[in-house]
Design a protein around this motif. Sequence first.
Motif, short mmCIF file in Angstrom:
data_model
loop_
_atom_site.label_atom_id
_atom_site.label_comp_id
_atom_site.label_asym_id
_atom_site.label_seq_id
_atom_site.Cartn_x
_atom_site.Cartn_y
_atom_site.Cartn_z
N SER A 46 0.82 -1.20 0.00
CA SER A 46 0.00 0.00 0.00
C SER A 46 0.86 1.26 0.00
O SER A 46 1.70 1.44 0.88
CB SER A 46 -0.90 0.01 1.24
OG SER A 46 -1.41 1.31 1.49
N SER B 245 0.36 3.05 3.42
CA SER B 245 1.16 2.50 4.52
C SER B 245 2.61 2.94 4.42
O SER B 245 3.24 3.27 5.43
CB SER B 245 1.09 0.97 4.52
OG SER B 245 -0.21 0.52 4.84
N LYS C 298 -9.84 0.74 7.45
CA LYS C 298 -8.76 0.54 6.49
C LYS C 298 -7.42 0.94 7.10
O LYS C 298 -7.37 1.63 8.12
CB LYS C 298 -9.02 1.33 5.20
CG LYS C 298 -9.04 2.85 5.40
CD LYS C 298 -9.35 3.57 4.09
CE LYS C 298 -9.31 5.08 4.28
NZ LYS C 298 -9.62 5.80 3.03
N TRP D 71 4.37 3.75 -7.59
CA TRP D 71 3.27 2.85 -7.95
C TRP D 71 2.79 3.03 -9.39
O TRP D 71 2.45 2.03 -10.04
CB TRP D 71 2.12 3.01 -6.96
CG TRP D 71 2.24 2.12 -5.76
CD1 TRP D 71 1.61 0.93 -5.53
CD2 TRP D 71 3.06 2.35 -4.61
NE1 TRP D 71 1.99 0.42 -4.32
CE2 TRP D 71 2.87 1.25 -3.73
CE3 TRP D 71 3.94 3.37 -4.23
CZ2 TRP D 71 3.52 1.16 -2.50
CZ3 TRP D 71 4.59 3.28 -3.01
CH2 TRP D 71 4.39 2.18 -2.16
#
Length: 217
Positions: free
Chosen positions: A12, A15, A52, A160
């Motif tokens: 993620s 994160s 989440k 990403w």
Amino acid sequence: MADVKLLGLWYSPFSHRVEWALKIKGVEYEYIEDDLHNKSSLLLESNPIHKKVPVLIHNGKPLCESMVIVEYIDETFEGPSILPKDPYDRAIARFWAKFLDDKMPPVGKSFFLKGEEQERAKEEAYEILKILDDELKDKKLFVGDKFGFADIAANFMGIWVGVFEEASGLVLVTSEKFPNLCAWRDEYINCNENKKYLPPRNELLAHFQARFQAAPK
């Protein structure tokens, strides 16, 4: 010593924003990997509204939302500052962090859609990317001369998007269309100061290649 736990997902970007901040500050923490398909009771208790990750638990008190957590870490722990010292620069950094949080979902979504839906998402993504490219004209970083709050918020663009491009075969960001954004991304990836904070790209790529291959055609 403070009791610090981080509930997260290894793949993620949200994160990893928090992990980056903790590492900049030299904070020792316990990392707890959660499972989105079987959310832990600790996650559900700590973030009952959104359910989440990431969640930071500091001395038993939970905090949610990645950039809220990053700012809390910056204010709470000793070490190099993440937000700029100048009030105006701090406000600008917060502005771009909010922009990125609001606008990145359409960019990410464009990789997972098909047909006309994907074309519409791509057009929206190009508008967002053009705004970022214009902002970075004649600038090495979003704010100031060192990586900080806004650059951490932009980690999805830094790592990403390139992983998604390679895994999906859809290329959104090219140096012809977005030269300033590409220059920022190159700096983001290749800066020696940053490399110790970045996730392993090969592992991210393998994870998302598997996800794209498993997606309905």
